[in-house]
Motif scaffolding. Structure first.
Motif, short mmCIF file in Angstrom:
data_model
loop_
_atom_site.label_atom_id
_atom_site.label_comp_id
_atom_site.label_asym_id
_atom_site.label_seq_id
_atom_site.Cartn_x
_atom_site.Cartn_y
_atom_site.Cartn_z
N ALA A 1 0.83 -1.21 0.00
CA ALA A 1 0.00 0.00 0.00
C ALA A 1 0.86 1.26 0.00
N ILE A 2 1.91 1.27 0.79
CA ILE A 2 2.79 2.44 0.85
C ILE A 2 3.52 2.63 -0.48
N ASN A 3 4.07 1.55 -1.01
CA ASN A 3 4.87 1.65 -2.23
C ASN A 3 4.06 1.93 -3.49
N THR A 4 2.78 1.62 -3.46
CA THR A 4 1.94 1.86 -4.64
C THR A 4 0.97 3.02 -4.43
N ASN A 5 1.06 3.66 -3.28
CA ASN A 5 0.15 4.76 -2.93
C ASN A 5 -1.31 4.30 -2.99
N GLU A 6 -1.53 3.05 -2.59
CA GLU A 6 -2.87 2.46 -2.58
C GLU A 6 -3.74 3.18 -1.56
N LYS A 7 -4.98 3.40 -1.91
CA LYS A 7 -5.93 4.05 -1.01
C LYS A 7 -6.60 2.99 -0.14
N ILE A 8 -6.34 3.05 1.16
CA ILE A 8 -6.98 2.14 2.11
C ILE A 8 -7.71 3.01 3.12
N VAL A 9 -9.02 3.01 3.05
CA VAL A 9 -9.83 3.92 3.85
C VAL A 9 -9.51 3.82 5.33
N GLU A 10 -9.42 2.61 5.88
CA GLU A 10 -9.23 2.45 7.31
C GLU A 10 -7.89 3.00 7.81
N ALA A 11 -6.92 3.10 6.92
CA ALA A 11 -5.58 3.55 7.33
C ALA A 11 -5.17 4.85 6.65
N GLN A 12 -6.09 5.49 5.95
CA GLN A 12 -5.73 6.65 5.13
C GLN A 12 -5.06 7.77 5.93
N GLY A 13 -5.56 8.06 7.11
CA GLY A 13 -4.96 9.13 7.93
C GLY A 13 -3.53 8.81 8.33
N VAL A 14 -3.29 7.58 8.73
CA VAL A 14 -1.94 7.17 9.13
C VAL A 14 -1.02 7.13 7.92
N LEU A 15 -1.52 6.66 6.78
CA LEU A 15 -0.71 6.64 5.55
C LEU A 15 -0.33 8.07 5.14
N PHE A 16 -1.25 9.00 5.27
CA PHE A 16 -0.95 10.40 4.98
C PHE A 16 0.18 10.90 5.88
N ASP A 17 0.10 10.57 7.18
CA ASP A 17 1.16 10.97 8.12
C ASP A 17 2.50 10.35 7.72
N ILE A 18 2.47 9.10 7.27
CA ILE A 18 3.71 8.43 6.83
C ILE A 18 4.31 9.18 5.65
N TYR A 19 3.48 9.53 4.66
CA TYR A 19 3.99 10.24 3.49
C TYR A 19 4.58 11.60 3.90
N GLN A 20 3.92 12.27 4.83
CA GLN A 20 4.43 13.57 5.30
C GLN A 20 5.77 13.41 6.01
N LEU A 21 5.88 12.38 6.84
CA LEU A 21 7.14 12.14 7.56
C LEU A 21 8.28 11.82 6.60
N CYS A 22 7.97 11.22 5.46
CA CYS A 22 9.01 10.87 4.48
C CYS A 22 9.75 12.11 3.99
N THR A 23 9.12 13.27 4.03
CA THR A 23 9.78 14.48 3.57
C THR A 23 10.93 14.90 4.49
N SER A 24 11.02 14.30 5.67
CA SER A 24 12.09 14.60 6.62
C SER A 24 13.40 13.91 6.26
N PHE A 25 13.39 13.03 5.28
CA PHE A 25 14.54 12.21 4.95
C PHE A 25 15.02 12.47 3.53
N THR A 26 16.31 12.30 3.31
CA THR A 26 16.83 12.42 1.94
C THR A 26 16.57 11.15 1.16
N SER A 27 16.46 10.02 1.87
CA SER A 27 16.19 8.74 1.24
C SER A 27 15.41 7.88 2.23
N VAL A 28 14.31 7.32 1.77
CA VAL A 28 13.55 6.38 2.60
C VAL A 28 12.96 5.31 1.69
N SER A 29 13.08 4.06 2.12
CA SER A 29 12.49 2.97 1.36
C SER A 29 11.68 2.10 2.30
N PHE A 30 10.73 1.39 1.74
CA PHE A 30 9.84 0.52 2.50
C PHE A 30 9.92 -0.87 1.88
#
Length: 178
Positions: free
Chosen positions: A123-152
Motif C-alpha cells: 500500500a505504501i509503495n503503490t500509494n494504494e488508497k486504504i480507507v481504514e488507514a488513510q490518515g496514518v498513511l498520509f502521516d507516513i507520506y508527510q514524515l518521508c519528507t524529513s529524509f533524503t532517502s527512505v524505502s519501505f
C-alpha cells in the motif's frame, strides 16, 4: 506542486529505482543459508525493523522498532502502545509511523523501513488508497519528507522476530495497565 504531490512523486521515483535495483540483484548468484534481508542501498542507510501486535478484543496495539546500522549492529530500540486501534493493518501502519518519528528524532537522513506486513508495504509503495488507514498513511507520506532517502521493504517474519517481541511486550504492558 503541493507537498503531497511532491511526496507522491518522490515515492514513485524511489519505487522505480528500487525496481531497477531488484532486477540488478536477481542477476547475482543467490547465497545459501539464512542471510540478513537484502537492502536496496546496502551501506548507505540505517535499517528500521518495525512490527505491531494487535488485540481485537481490546482494540489495543503495541508497536516496536529496532534501528540497525549497515553491519547489523543494533543502534536503538523503541516501543509504544495505544488504545483504540481499529485493525491489525492500522496497527502495522502506526508502527511504521512510530519508526519514522523515532528516526527523525535520531537525526537520521537515510532510512530503510523493514516490515513483515506485505499488504502495508504494498500500500505504501503503490500509494494504494486504504480507507481504514488513510490518515496514518498520509502521516507516513508527510514524515518521508524529513529524509533524503527512505524505502519501505517487506521482509519475512523470520527476520523481524526482535521487533515482534518488542511489539508484543508493549501490547502486554497496555493490557496490564488497564
Amino acid at each position: 506542486m503541493d507537498s503531497l504531490e511532491l511526496v507522491t512523486l518522490a515515492l514513485k521515483e524511489a519505487r522505480i529505482w528500487q525496481s531497477a535495483q531488484r532486477e540488478k540483484g536477481k542477476q547475482q548468484t543467490p547465497q545459501k543459508g539464512r542471510q540478513a534481508p537484502p537492502t536496496c542501498h546496502r551501506g548507505m542507510e540505517t535499517q528500521c525493523f518495525v512490527d505491531a501486535a494487535w488485540n481485537a478484543g481490546t482494540s489495543g496495539g503495541g508497536f516496536g522498532c529496532i534501528f540497525k546500522d549497515t553491519t547489523g549492529r543494533t543502534l536503538q530500540q523503541c516501543s509504544s502502545n495505544r488504545s483504540n486501534v481499529s485493525s491489525a493493518l492500522v496497527a502495522e501502519a502506526l508502527a511504521v509511523k512510530a519508526g519514522l518519528k523515532a528516526a527523525r528524532l535520531l537525526g537520521l537522513r537515510k532510512l530503510a523501513i523493514r516490515s513483515d506486513s506485505k499488504s502495508l508495504i504494498k500500500a505504501i509503495n503503490t500509494n494504494e488508497k486504504i480507507v481504514e488507514a488513510q490518515g496514518v498513511l498520509f502521516d507516513i507520506y508527510q514524515l518521508c519528507t524529513s529524509f533524503t532517502s527512505v524505502s519501505f521493504d517487506f521482509i519475512s517474519r523470520d527476520f523481524n522476530e526482535d521487533a515482534d517481541a518488542l511489539a508484543k511486550a508493549a501490547l502486554q504492558n497496555l493490557s496490564n495497565s488497564v
